[in-house]
Design a protein around this motif. Structure first.
Motif, PDB file in Angstrom:
ATOM      1  N   GLY A 172       0.824  -1.228  -0.119  1.00 39.70           N
ATOM      2  CA  GLY A 172      -0.088  -0.042   0.038  1.00 39.70           C
ATOM      3  C   GLY A 172       0.791   1.254   0.114  1.00 39.70           C
ATOM      4  N   ALA A 173       2.110   1.332   0.737  1.00 45.53           N
ATOM      5  CA  ALA A 173       2.989   2.261   0.884  1.00 45.53           C
ATOM      6  C   ALA A 173       3.571   2.525  -0.725  1.00 45.53           C
ATOM      7  CB  ALA A 173       4.323   2.178   1.769  1.00 45.53           C
ATOM      8  N   LEU A 174       3.712   1.451  -1.534  1.00 42.91           N
ATOM      9  CA  LEU A 174       4.362   1.548  -2.685  1.00 42.91           C
ATOM     10  C   LEU A 174       3.532   2.647  -3.568  1.00 42.91           C
ATOM     11  CD1 LEU A 174       6.076  -1.941  -3.595  1.00 42.91           C
ATOM     12  CD2 LEU A 174       7.151   0.501  -2.996  1.00 42.91           C
ATOM     13  N   ARG A 175       2.246   2.328  -3.543  1.00 45.92           N
ATOM     14  CA  ARG A 175       1.186   2.824  -4.222  1.00 45.92           C
ATOM     15  C   ARG A 175       1.142   4.578  -3.951  1.00 45.92           C
ATOM     16  NH1 ARG A 175      -1.959  -2.071  -3.647  1.00 45.92           N
ATOM     17  NH2 ARG A 175      -2.851  -1.132  -1.510  1.00 45.92           N
ATOM     18  N   ARG A 176       1.303   4.839  -2.735  1.00 44.62           N
ATOM     19  CA  ARG A 176       1.610   6.061  -2.242  1.00 44.62           C
ATOM     20  C   ARG A 176       2.666   6.831  -2.741  1.00 44.62           C
ATOM     21  NH1 ARG A 176      -1.834   3.708   1.699  1.00 44.62           N
ATOM     22  NH2 ARG A 176      -0.237   2.761   3.068  1.00 44.62           N
ATOM     23  N   VAL A 177       3.824   5.979  -2.827  1.00 43.60           N
ATOM     24  CA  VAL A 177       5.014   6.468  -3.374  1.00 43.60           C
ATOM     25  C   VAL A 177       4.806   6.924  -4.832  1.00 43.60           C
ATOM     26  CG1 VAL A 177       7.360   5.843  -3.855  1.00 43.60           C
ATOM     27  CG2 VAL A 177       6.685   5.412  -1.731  1.00 43.60           C
ATOM     28  N   VAL A 178       4.091   5.982  -5.597  1.00 42.56           N
ATOM     29  CA  VAL A 178       3.741   6.011  -6.739  1.00 42.56           C
ATOM     30  C   VAL A 178       3.030   7.436  -7.365  1.00 42.56           C
ATOM     31  CG1 VAL A 178       2.670   5.220  -8.883  1.00 42.56           C
ATOM     32  CG2 VAL A 178       4.112   3.701  -7.561  1.00 42.56           C
ATOM     33  N   GLU A 179       2.282   7.620  -6.083  1.00 39.60           N
ATOM     34  CA  GLU A 179       1.359   8.886  -6.200  1.00 39.60           C
ATOM     35  C   GLU A 179       2.144  10.012  -6.161  1.00 39.60           C
ATOM     36  OE1 GLU A 179      -1.672   8.504  -2.939  1.00 39.60           O
ATOM     37  OE2 GLU A 179      -2.708   6.941  -4.203  1.00 39.60           O
ATOM     38  N   LEU A 180       3.313   9.968  -5.420  1.00 40.67           N
ATOM     39  CA  LEU A 180       4.256  11.103  -5.218  1.00 40.67           C
ATOM     40  C   LEU A 180       5.042  11.452  -6.377  1.00 40.67           C
ATOM     41  CD1 LEU A 180       5.819  10.450  -1.736  1.00 40.67           C
ATOM     42  CD2 LEU A 180       4.045  12.228  -2.300  1.00 40.67           C
ATOM     43  N   MET A 181       5.323  10.311  -7.187  1.00 41.81           N
ATOM     44  CA  MET A 181       6.122  10.076  -8.561  1.00 41.81           C
ATOM     45  C   MET A 181       5.152  10.656  -9.662  1.00 41.81           C
ATOM     46  SD  MET A 181       8.897   7.420  -8.018  1.00 41.81           S
ATOM     47  CE  MET A 181       7.458   5.918  -8.040  1.00 41.81           C
ATOM     48  N   LEU A 182       4.001  10.514  -9.668  1.00 42.13           N
ATOM     49  CA  LEU A 182       3.416  10.702 -11.078  1.00 42.13           C
ATOM     50  C   LEU A 182       2.079  11.845 -10.587  1.00 42.13           C
ATOM     51  CD1 LEU A 182       2.302   7.260 -12.329  1.00 42.13           C
ATOM     52  CD2 LEU A 182       4.379   8.556 -12.697  1.00 42.13           C
ATOM     53  N   PRO A 183       1.968  12.747 -11.406  1.00 41.26           N
ATOM     54  CA  PRO A 183       2.770  13.098 -12.747  1.00 41.26           C
ATOM     55  C   PRO A 183       3.822  13.778 -12.710  1.00 41.26           C
ATOM     56  CG  PRO A 183       0.695  14.382 -12.733  1.00 41.26           C
ATOM     57  CD  PRO A 183       0.820  13.711 -11.423  1.00 41.26           C
ATOM     58  N   ARG A 184       4.356  13.942 -11.401  1.00 43.96           N
ATOM     59  CA  ARG A 184       5.306  14.840 -11.006  1.00 43.96           C
ATOM     60  C   ARG A 184       6.561  14.624 -11.890  1.00 43.96           C
ATOM     61  NH1 ARG A 184       6.880  15.660  -4.685  1.00 43.96           N
ATOM     62  NH2 ARG A 184       8.038  17.358  -4.574  1.00 43.96           N
ATOM     63  N   LEU A 185       7.279  13.290 -11.725  1.00 42.12           N
ATOM     64  CA  LEU A 185       8.245  12.806 -12.496  1.00 42.12           C
ATOM     65  C   LEU A 185       7.950  12.141 -13.754  1.00 42.12           C
ATOM     66  CD1 LEU A 185      10.597  11.508  -9.808  1.00 42.12           C
ATOM     67  CD2 LEU A 185      11.010  13.628 -11.149  1.00 42.12           C
ATOM     68  N   ALA A 186       7.049  11.375 -13.896  1.00 39.16           N
ATOM     69  CA  ALA A 186       6.694  10.786 -15.300  1.00 39.16           C
ATOM     70  C   ALA A 186       5.062  10.499 -15.604  1.00 39.16           C
ATOM     71  CB  ALA A 186       7.280   9.229 -14.771  1.00 39.16           C
ATOM     72  N   ASP A 187       4.708   9.945 -16.550  1.00 42.07           N
ATOM     73  CA  ASP A 187       3.431   9.443 -16.826  1.00 42.07           C
ATOM     74  C   ASP A 187       3.151   8.040 -16.660  1.00 42.07           C
ATOM     75  OD1 ASP A 187       3.065  12.078 -18.478  1.00 42.07           O
ATOM     76  OD2 ASP A 187       4.458  11.255 -19.716  1.00 42.07           O
TER      77      ASP A 187
END
Length: 570
Positions: A172-187
């Motif tokens: 679940g934390a991984l999904r929240r980390v992805v929320e930090l990265m997208l779309p800030r760093l990537a699509d």
């Protein structure tokens, strides 16, 4: 460079000084210089070039000159001209501008010229000189819209770390980390994980579309095995060999492995035009790979972006490896508890049932246990206990105490308090258990058919007695200090006659305790629910009592033993 002959624009050969004189002369020029063989690989480099590139000799000699040194203003590889070093010689003297990737991850703008040579025995066909220049003006030199400042990068890393260490559910934390990265760093974000046995699973694929994140389950699933020697970016990342920037062209050629086939499909399905791929590496093992993808070519990843992705992947790796460690602990402890929590004895007329619920937190392996067994004299021993701690040591300590108590109770026909006193003394000498609470009780039926309970408590929450009509009372008598205090204060027994049809409830503190409430609140909730359920059959009584009473924010395991006394004489 021995025997190398430089040619003029008409390619006519011209003899030059010997190798030693030439090398000495080139070592003193202000430009970086290297020579290229017909294969395109660098044969010799001067000290100035190494200083400009911030690289060592072994990081340059023998490497393909184009792959090592040619980039655009965003750090992307530029198209290779066919023909390698031989074509450079045939084209005569050439000049141009280039961005040189340096050892510290930065890009050096430079101007170069290439001087063709007549091939010598080392295959040298060109001498290339370069020197720093002002950054060129084209748009590619400007930062992309996604470029982060140093402060923003540090903030992103801090947020990533906070998400991973503050959430028990790592996935679940991984999904929240992805929320930090997208779309800030990537699509796109893709996480491939390596399970035990080296099986690879594409565990998470997320797309940022119109500021909405979508989990693409259609792109998730099992992956081919990790190849042992493939040079392709994802294969190298899964082996922990290297990070890389990739594009659809990276996978244009014939695929060398099944991983390459899946990557080509990923680029086609997602429209990714540039990707940063980094190993997810824990302290002791590689656990997967992180891929971030962008769909616009003018937003290509740079070497600086790749360093940030590596930092994020490293934090993910530490969290995943720790989670796997705790999961292994939990599985071991759950197996221990499954084998140690006993089958219940058959007592004529008496019903018994038990429930055990592990803690919600995978790392909180508990030491709660129950026990029930028939004694040589015909009485039934009833036990509920809790070893202090929430780890594998607590589960192991529970096993030690459970077996010792069984042996003492069976072999010595002593009253409960004396058995517990003996256990407390032995525990301090021959076990690793620091502290524990428990209740030891003996259930018997006298000559007149009355059911008698004799018990002693070592600091454990009191049993609850619920009669057939819902009248309840806690059995507070017989209470003493918990085990492991190091004191030898006398313990005592208590005795109660159990009404026909009544129910005894033995439980551990996970059923009643919560950080946000007083203990008395949990005890009252248990009492009221038990009274309301007293008319139900024992299995239904126990299930509903557990469901209604256990606090929603409970972070402890729960052991529950219920005993129903017959309505008539046995």
């Amino acid at each position: 460079m021995r025997g190398a002959m430089m040619t003029d624009r008409s390619t006519a050969p011209m003899t030059v000084v010997d190798q030693l004189s030439m090398t000495a002369a080139l070592e003193h020029v202000s430009a970086g210089v290297y020579t290229v063989a017909d294969s395109g690989r660098i044969v010799w480099v001067n000290a100035r070039a190494l200083d400009l590139l911030l690289l060592g000799t072994d990081e340059v000699i023998g490497h393909d000159a184009h792959e090592l040194l040619h980039r655009d203003g965003l750090g992307r590889p530029v198209p290779r001209e066919s023909g390698g070093g031989r074509q450079a010689a045939e084209q005569g003297i050439r000049t141009g501008r280039n961005w040189y990737p340096r050892g510290d991850g930065t890009l050096l703008p430079g101007q170069w010229f290439s001087l063709p040579c007549e091939a010598d025995e080392q295959g040298v066909v060109a001498l290339v000189a370069f020197q720093p220049a002002e950054a060129p003006e084209p748009d590619v030199a400007r930062p992309t819209p996604r470029a982060l400042s140093e402060g923003e990068r540090l903030a992103l890393l801090a947020d990533t770390t906070a998400q991973l260490i503050s959430n028990v559910d790592v996935h679940g934390a991984l999904r929240r980390v992805v929320e930090l990265m997208l779309p800030r760093l990537a699509d796109w974000a893709v996480i491939d994980l390596i399970a035990e046995g080296d099986e690879v699973t594409r565990s998470l694929v997320v797309q940022a579309q119109d500021s909405v994140l979508r989990i693409r389950e259609d792109l998730q699933g099992p992956m081919p095995p990790i190849p042992a020697s493939s040079p392709m970016p994802l294969s190298k990342a899964l082996r922990g060999a290297a990070s890389a920037i990739a594009s659809p062209e990276t996978y244009d050629g014939p695929p060398d492995t099944g991983i390459a086939v899946e990557q080509r499909k990923l680029f086609e399905a997602t429209g990714i035009q540039t990707a940063a791929i980094a190993p997810i590496r824990g302290p002791h093992e590689v656990v997967g790979a992180l891929t971030l993808g962008r769909t616009r070519r003018d937003e290509a990843f740079t070497t600086g972006d790749l360093a940030l992705v590596e930092d994020i992947a490293r934090r993910i790796g530490i969290a995943l490896e720790n989670a796997r460690h705790y999961q292994r602990q939990r599985q071991i402890a759950a197996t221990m508890q499954r084998y140690l929590l006993p089958q219940l004895p058959q007592v004529p007329g008496v019903e018994m049932t038990t429930r055990y619920l592990p803690a919600p937190d995978a790392s909180h392996v508990g030491g709660d246990w129950y026990d029930a067994f028939t004694l040589p004299a015909g009485d039934t021993a009833l036990v509920i206990g809790d070893v202090v701690g929430h780890d594998l040591d607590a589960a192991a300590g529970m096993a030690q105490l459970r077996n010792m108590l069984r042996a003492y109770t069976w072999s010595q026909d002593n009253p409960p308090h004396r058995t517990v006193q003996h256990l407390d003394q032995a525990m301090r000498q021959i076990t690793d258990v620091r502290m524990a609470t428990l209740i030891l009780a003996r259930l018997s039926c006298d000559a007149s058919g009355r059911w008698i309970l004799r018990w002693t408590s070592a600091g454990h929450p009191p049993p609850l007695l619920v009669d057939h009509d819902g009248v309840t009372r806690y059995l507070h008598e017989g209470n003493g200090l918990l085990l492991g205090t190091g004191t030898d204060r006398p313990r005592r027994d208590a005795q109660a006659t159990l009404p026909p049809g009544s129910t005894l409830v033995f439980y551990t503190d996970g059923l009643i305790e919560t950080r946000r409430e007083l203990l008395d609140t949990g005890l009252e909730r248990l009492r009221r629910n038990a009274a309301a359920l007293s008319h139900r059959p024992l299995h239904s009584f126990t299930d509903h009592l557990l469901e209604r009473t256990r606090p929603t924010d409970n972070d402890d395991d729960v052991a529950l033993l219920t005993v129903r006394i017959p309505l008539g004489t046995p």
